[in-house]
Design a protein around this motif. Structure first.
Motif, PDB file in Angstrom:
ATOM      1  N   ARG A 118       0.826  -1.215   0.000  1.00  0.00           N
ATOM      2  CA  ARG A 118       0.000   0.000   0.000  1.00  0.00           C
ATOM      3  C   ARG A 118       0.862   1.267   0.000  1.00  0.00           C
ATOM      4  N   HIS A 119       2.176   1.095  -0.141  1.00  0.00           N
ATOM      5  CA  HIS A 119       3.127   2.209  -0.136  1.00  0.00           C
ATOM      6  C   HIS A 119       3.156   2.931   1.207  1.00  0.00           C
ATOM      7  N   VAL A 120       2.975   2.171   2.287  1.00  0.00           N
ATOM      8  CA  VAL A 120       3.068   2.708   3.641  1.00  0.00           C
ATOM      9  C   VAL A 120       4.423   2.277   4.204  1.00  0.00           C
ATOM     10  N   PRO A 121       5.252   3.197   4.664  1.00  0.00           N
ATOM     11  CA  PRO A 121       6.596   2.832   5.126  1.00  0.00           C
ATOM     12  C   PRO A 121       6.575   2.035   6.431  1.00  0.00           C
ATOM     13  N   THR A 122       7.656   1.282   6.642  1.00  0.00           N
ATOM     14  CA  THR A 122       7.802   0.491   7.869  1.00  0.00           C
ATOM     15  C   THR A 122       7.746   1.373   9.112  1.00  0.00           C
ATOM     16  N   GLU A 123       8.150   2.627   8.961  1.00  0.00           N
ATOM     17  CA  GLU A 123       8.168   3.540  10.090  1.00  0.00           C
ATOM     18  C   GLU A 123       6.821   3.609  10.798  1.00  0.00           C
ATOM     19  N   SER A 124       5.737   3.565  10.045  1.00  0.00           N
ATOM     20  CA  SER A 124       4.409   3.675  10.661  1.00  0.00           C
ATOM     21  C   SER A 124       4.113   2.465  11.541  1.00  0.00           C
ATOM     22  N   LEU A 125       4.525   1.282  11.084  1.00  0.00           N
ATOM     23  CA  LEU A 125       4.304   0.078  11.886  1.00  0.00           C
ATOM     24  C   LEU A 125       5.176   0.098  13.132  1.00  0.00           C
ATOM     25  N   LEU A 126       6.410   0.581  12.997  1.00  0.00           N
ATOM     26  CA  LEU A 126       7.286   0.685  14.165  1.00  0.00           C
ATOM     27  C   LEU A 126       6.710   1.656  15.196  1.00  0.00           C
ATOM     28  N   HIS A 127       6.124   2.747  14.718  1.00  0.00           N
ATOM     29  CA  HIS A 127       5.463   3.670  15.643  1.00  0.00           C
ATOM     30  C   HIS A 127       4.343   2.954  16.399  1.00  0.00           C
ATOM     31  N   ALA A 128       3.548   2.160  15.670  1.00  0.00           N
ATOM     32  CA  ALA A 128       2.432   1.460  16.305  1.00  0.00           C
ATOM     33  C   ALA A 128       2.923   0.496  17.377  1.00  0.00           C
ATOM     34  N   LEU A 129       3.985  -0.262  17.076  1.00  0.00           N
ATOM     35  CA  LEU A 129       4.523  -1.210  18.053  1.00  0.00           C
ATOM     36  C   LEU A 129       5.087  -0.483  19.268  1.00  0.00           C
ATOM     37  N   ASP A 130       5.745   0.660  19.017  1.00  0.00           N
ATOM     38  CA  ASP A 130       6.328   1.423  20.120  1.00  0.00           C
ATOM     39  C   ASP A 130       5.241   1.986  21.038  1.00  0.00           C
ATOM     40  N   ILE A 131       4.201   2.527  20.440  1.00  0.00           N
ATOM     41  CA  ILE A 131       3.112   3.101  21.239  1.00  0.00           C
ATOM     42  C   ILE A 131       2.371   2.006  21.998  1.00  0.00           C
ATOM     43  N   LEU A 132       2.129   0.889  21.331  1.00  0.00           N
ATOM     44  CA  LEU A 132       1.476  -0.232  22.004  1.00  0.00           C
ATOM     45  C   LEU A 132       2.352  -0.750  23.140  1.00  0.00           C
ATOM     46  N   GLY A 133       3.665  -0.764  22.925  1.00  0.00           N
ATOM     47  CA  GLY A 133       4.586  -1.193  23.979  1.00  0.00           C
ATOM     48  C   GLY A 133       4.500  -0.311  25.207  1.00  0.00           C
ATOM     49  N   ALA A 134       4.333   1.002  24.974  1.00  0.00           N
ATOM     50  CA  ALA A 134       4.199   1.912  26.116  1.00  0.00           C
ATOM     51  C   ALA A 134       2.906   1.650  26.870  1.00  0.00           C
ATOM     52  N   GLU A 135       1.867   1.274  26.147  1.00  0.00           N
ATOM     53  CA  GLU A 135       0.572   1.006  26.782  1.00  0.00           C
ATOM     54  C   GLU A 135       0.615  -0.264  27.630  1.00  0.00           C
ATOM     55  N   VAL A 136       1.459  -1.244  27.249  1.00  0.00           N
ATOM     56  CA  VAL A 136       1.497  -2.531  27.978  1.00  0.00           C
ATOM     57  C   VAL A 136       2.829  -2.690  28.709  1.00  0.00           C
ATOM     58  N   ARG A 137       3.433  -1.592  29.075  1.00  0.00           N
ATOM     59  CA  ARG A 137       4.780  -1.640  29.662  1.00  0.00           C
ATOM     60  C   ARG A 137       4.829  -2.428  30.970  1.00  0.00           C
ATOM     61  N   ASP A 138       3.700  -2.624  31.613  1.00  0.00           N
ATOM     62  CA  ASP A 138       3.691  -3.382  32.876  1.00  0.00           C
ATOM     63  C   ASP A 138       3.588  -4.878  32.660  1.00  0.00           C
ATOM     64  N   PHE A 139       3.573  -5.322  31.395  1.00  0.00           N
ATOM     65  CA  PHE A 139       3.425  -6.738  31.082  1.00  0.00           C
ATOM     66  C   PHE A 139       4.715  -7.249  30.431  1.00  0.00           C
ATOM     67  N   PRO A 140       5.557  -7.975  31.162  1.00  0.00           N
ATOM     68  CA  PRO A 140       6.881  -8.362  30.642  1.00  0.00           C
ATOM     69  C   PRO A 140       6.835  -9.197  29.367  1.00  0.00           C
ATOM     70  N   ARG A 141       5.947 -10.186  29.300  1.00  0.00           N
ATOM     71  CA  ARG A 141       5.938 -11.040  28.099  1.00  0.00           C
ATOM     72  C   ARG A 141       5.487 -10.254  26.882  1.00  0.00           C
ATOM     73  N   ALA A 142       4.454  -9.445  27.025  1.00  0.00           N
ATOM     74  CA  ALA A 142       3.977  -8.643  25.899  1.00  0.00           C
ATOM     75  C   ALA A 142       5.049  -7.653  25.449  1.00  0.00           C
TER      76      ALA A 142
END
Length: 332
Positions: free
Chosen positions: A290-314
């Motif tokens: 879809r011509h969407v750069p990898t950067e956008s997916l990395l942003h999503a993973l990073d933001i999701l990681g901040a949301e679940v930062r209290d969960f070690p396995r996630a």
């Protein structure tokens, strides 16, 4: 492909499978009627919409061991073939149903997304010797586990199949299935000696799933909607190009993030970080188309990681996936 094109392709596949099954009927057997519809609906509890019933029951097909039925001989072994609840991909299960029918099994084919309670009712009503459960998407694994446990508690052994169960069927064993097969032919080979023994005694313990005691899967699944909204909002703030998206791309983005959260939950359920990483890389390929750069997916993973930062396995799974996305592949 549009939904209409996808349904048309499914209908063509169904007609081809039905034609091939008729062409494989034993010599001298009457030609069976064509299926009533290209996509047979899931059977209601107690119904008899079977693959075998669409052919002459007197046709002298061999039993799984190669012998043929005779007058007054033993009944053919009976198998119920079903997709797990929520699974819409019926073609693999349909192929299995036709192959086993041609090998002499009495087959009840229930079709897509059969609720577990209705499946168990059907097993009790028909006296099935074994049930084959098909799942294509890993997000159905928790539901598949419930179905496997319920069927085995009802005294019916389970053959699992489909891409949902991972390479080599590693998740099938983890979730308690008696057998696993990668395709219809190997399933028929596994069942060549007849049905596996019925489960005896207490159901299998969940010792292999003791990682669920940390409640990460449960808490993240319950908060899925909130996580999707927070991630979508965060990506919009970090990735200015989203501000120019029209409604369809915005909907695609929201769906992609929902899938990411769902696959993270499934990976937590079976404690398989590689599964989530593989999904993230696949998603990246789709975005690239879809011509969407990898950067956008990395942003999503990073933001999701901040949301679940209290969960070690996630957190570890999200970090592993991000590292894989940042690592150039061969030839890049």
């Amino acid at each position: 492909m549009t939904v209409a094109q996808e349904h048309a392709a499914t209908a063509i596949n169904e007609r081809v499978v039905a034609a091939l099954a008729r062409s494989e009927a034993p010599p001298g057997a009457p030609a069976p009627p064509a299926p009533r519809s290209p996509e047979p609906p899931a059977a209601a509890p107690g119904s008899h919409d079977t693959v075998s019933s669409r052919r002459d029951p007197a046709a002298a097909r061999p039993y799984p061991d190669g012998s043929r039925p005779g007058p007054g001989g033993p009944a053919r072994p009976r198998i119920t073939v079903s997709c797990v609840d929520g699974e819409w991909h019926a073609l693999p299960a349909r192929l299995l149903a036709e192959v086993l029918s041609l090998r002499g099994w009495h087959v009840d084919f229930l079709g897509t997304q059969v609720p577990t309670a209705h499946l168990v009712t059907h097993l009790h009503h028909t006296g099935a010797d074994v049930v084959a459960l098909s799942g294509s998407l890993a997000t159905r694994l928790p539901t598949a586990h419930a179905a496997i446990s319920a069927c085995r508690s009802a005294g019916v052994p389970v053959l699992a199949g489909g891409a949902a169960f991972g390479p080599g069927g590693r998740h099938a064993e983890l979730l308690g299935a008696d057998l696993w097969a990668s395709d219809a032919r190997s399933a028929a080979a596994r069942l060549a000696g007849g049905p596996p023994p019925r489960p005896a005694g207490d159901p299998l313990t969940d010792e292999s799933l003791k990682h669920l005691l940390d409640q990460e899967y449960t808490l993240i699944s319950r908060a899925a909607g909130q996580l999707v909204r927070a991630t979508l909002q965060g990506v919009g703030a970090r990735y200015p190009a989203m501000r120019d998206y029209t409604a369809p791309p915005q909907q695609h983005t929201a769906e992609d993030i929902a899938h990411i959260v769902a696959f993270l939950g499934a990976a937590l359920y079976v404690d398989d970080g590689d599964m989530f990483t593989a999904f993230a890389c696949w998603t990246n390929d789709i975005l690239a188309a879809r011509h969407v750069p990898t950067e956008s997916l990395l942003h999503a993973l990073d933001i999701l990681g901040a949301e679940v930062r209290d969960f070690p396995r996630a957190t570890a799974m999200l970090r592993q996936a991000a590292e894989a996305l940042r690592t150039p592949g061969p030839g890049e």
